[in-house]
Enzyme design. Structure first.
Site, PDB file in Angstrom:
ATOM      1  N   HIS A 163     -14.253  -3.893   9.545  1.00  0.00           N
ATOM      2  CA  HIS A 163     -14.373  -5.305   9.929  1.00  0.00           C
ATOM      3  C   HIS A 163     -15.781  -5.845   9.683  1.00  0.00           C
ATOM      4  O   HIS A 163     -15.962  -7.061   9.528  1.00  0.00           O
ATOM      5  CB  HIS A 163     -13.995  -5.467  11.400  1.00  0.00           C
ATOM      6  CG  HIS A 163     -13.458  -6.824  11.738  1.00  0.00           C
ATOM      7  ND1 HIS A 163     -13.879  -7.986  11.097  1.00  0.00           N
ATOM      8  CD2 HIS A 163     -12.539  -7.224  12.661  1.00  0.00           C
ATOM      9  CE1 HIS A 163     -13.233  -9.026  11.614  1.00  0.00           C
ATOM     10  NE2 HIS A 163     -12.415  -8.594  12.552  1.00  0.00           N
ATOM     11  N   ASP A 382       2.558  -8.237  -2.430  1.00  0.00           N
ATOM     12  CA  ASP A 382       3.636  -7.627  -3.220  1.00  0.00           C
ATOM     13  C   ASP A 382       3.015  -6.789  -4.341  1.00  0.00           C
ATOM     14  O   ASP A 382       2.354  -7.312  -5.230  1.00  0.00           O
ATOM     15  CB  ASP A 382       4.524  -8.736  -3.803  1.00  0.00           C
ATOM     16  CG  ASP A 382       5.704  -8.209  -4.607  1.00  0.00           C
ATOM     17  OD1 ASP A 382       5.781  -6.982  -4.833  1.00  0.00           O
ATOM     18  OD2 ASP A 382       6.539  -9.033  -5.018  1.00  0.00           O
TER      19      ASP A 382
END
Length: 457
Positions: A163, A382
């Site tokens: 992060h 995807d």
């Protein structure tokens, strides 16, 4: 045992399960400055996304495309280090091209068998992410990937991305870039990453003209620490789906009428329900907070492709008495006020300057923290064999997540947060109170999901 707490079978790892994936071309070697928004102790962890796909992607293709995308995102192939001998001091990235960790595994289970229980993560799901044995946070590679092949020919892809280097928008940008190069290896990235964090450097000298109430200077132990009290108990995840009709019904509870967004009303409702369900003896005049991330890229005109931490914590504050006794209008107005306060360049610059003082920390002692994943496009990733049938966190903790509802209305939102076992029933009651009353009045909208998913597990 309920499906939500189903114990997963162990992963089977092949002999050479772990591969170090380095950039497939030479990359710059230098130190990358991290801004004060990157370098917060609050962010010293990895964001762990878990994806379930019905069809597997070729392993070699995934490794090759990861190696290729790390040329563009070369700081993610580096290693965090402290600018001094003390780990608590300023962090930077050593862009040394060491690479990401890629782990292969197999689990004797199907994607369909994982779908229902995946909506309420539990500790067993940590099997989908390889645990790196390390002396400190700095020793963990910024990117770790575990690809677990399933019995049905599907796969679970779990990524842990540091992060301090990326926020949610940045991680989504990176995952889409990796997916793009998996499907189209010879193309250039649609969005080129912008690495430099100097655009968020503090002023000299630091000047705090506007104070952000989401942060506090280190003080003696607070009189009441709700977070500590909650974390001292066993936690159970809860999950609630809010469809557009649920959101509309919540907005009608804002009397007098108030124009607001889905996030504003669901956040206020969740905060209020959370406080109402705390089975703690808390003084009614105690100030409680709602902290939530606000993207500041457009406010600061940050370069397109900026994937570092480009958010600030908005902070809504209220006494318990005012939050609980007033209707939803009160909480929504506080969320809106917090948002409008951050929509100010001087306020953002003041917060960056405030964080130059390393004694300043995020104030989570009496706060509910919400992170919004529902508008980041994470569910659209995807790799060439179709979009995921599930996207969510690997595990759940006391921070609250707003997630997209895959297969549902695009405007729906799933709220996931873990609460103490002793608090689950009352939290479900308050989150569902409006729907129960609506059912009793006979005007519940047909074909809606029930707002409380937990009751199904």
């Amino acid at each position: 045992m309920s499906k939500s707490s189903m114990e997963l079978p162990d992963c089977i790892y092949p002999c050479q399960a772990i591969t170090n994936i380095s950039p497939n071309a030479p990359t710059p070697k230098h130190s990358l400055y991290l801004s004060n928004l990157d370098d917060q102790k609050f962010l010293r962890f990895s964001i762990k996304y878990l994806y379930i796909f019905k069809k597997s992607v070729n392993l070699d293709h995934l490794k090759c495309s990861l190696s290729r995308v790390l040329v563009d995102y070369y700081p993610l192939a580096g290693r965090l280090r402290s600018c001094s001998l003390d780990d608590d001091k300023k962090l930077e990235v050593d862009c040394n091209g060491e690479g990401a960790l890629f782990v292969e595994a197999f689990m004797a289970i199907t994607a369909d068998e994982l779908l229902e229980p995946s909506k309420l993560p539990n500790k067993s799901w940590r099997k989908f992410m390889y645990k790196v044995e390390s002396q400190s946070f700095l020793d963990v590679p910024p990117i770790i990937v575990q690809l677990t092949s399933l019995r049905c020919g599907g796969m679970v892809l779990c990524t842990a991305i540091n992060h301090c280097l990326c926020d949610g928008i940045g991680t989504s940008q990176f995952l889409h870039a990796w997916a793009q190069l998996t499907k189209q290896p010879q193309t250039n990235l649609t969005i080129q990453p912008f690495h430099w964090r100097h655009v968020l450097k503090p002023r000299h000298p630091p000047t705090v003209n506007l104070h952000n109430p989401g942060y506090t200077k280190t003080q003696p132990t607070p009189q009441v620490n709700i977070l500590k009290l909650i974390q001292s108990q066993p936690l159970l995840p809860t999950s609630f789906i809010f469809n557009p009709s649920h959101v509309l019904y919540l907005k009608k509870q804002c009397i007098p009428s108030l124009k607001c967004t889905t996030f504003e009303v669901v956040a206020a409702h969740t905060w209020r329900s959370w406080i109402r369900s705390l089975n703690l003896s808390l003084p009614s005049n105690l100030t409680v907070k709602l902290l939530f991330s606000i993207n500041v890229r457009n406010i600061l005109n940050l370069q397109k492709g900026y994937y570092g931490n480009g958010f600030l914590l908005g902070c809504a504050e209220s006494t318990i008495k005012d939050l609980v006794e007033n209707n939803l209008h009160h909480g929504v107005k506080l969320v809106q006020k917090a948002k409008s306060t951050v929509n100010n360049e001087e306020y953002i610059r003041s917060t960056v300057d405030l964080l130059e003082d390393k004694m300043v920390k995020t104030d989570v002692s009496t706060s509910l923290v919400i992170s919004q994943w529902s508008k980041l496009g994470l569910e659209e990733v995807d790799f060439g064999e179709g979009k995921p049938v599930h996207m969510g966190p690997l595990t759940s903790d006391v921070y609250c997540l707003f997630l997209p509802v895959i297969g549902g209305d695009v405007n729906a939102v799933r709220v996931v947060v873990s609460v103490p076992e002793s608090m689950v029933e009352s939290f479900q009651y308050y989150m569902n109170e409006s729907w129960e009353k609506k059912i009793q009045n006979g005007d519940y909208v047909k074909n809606d999901y029930h707002a409380n998913e937990s009751s199904f597990f």
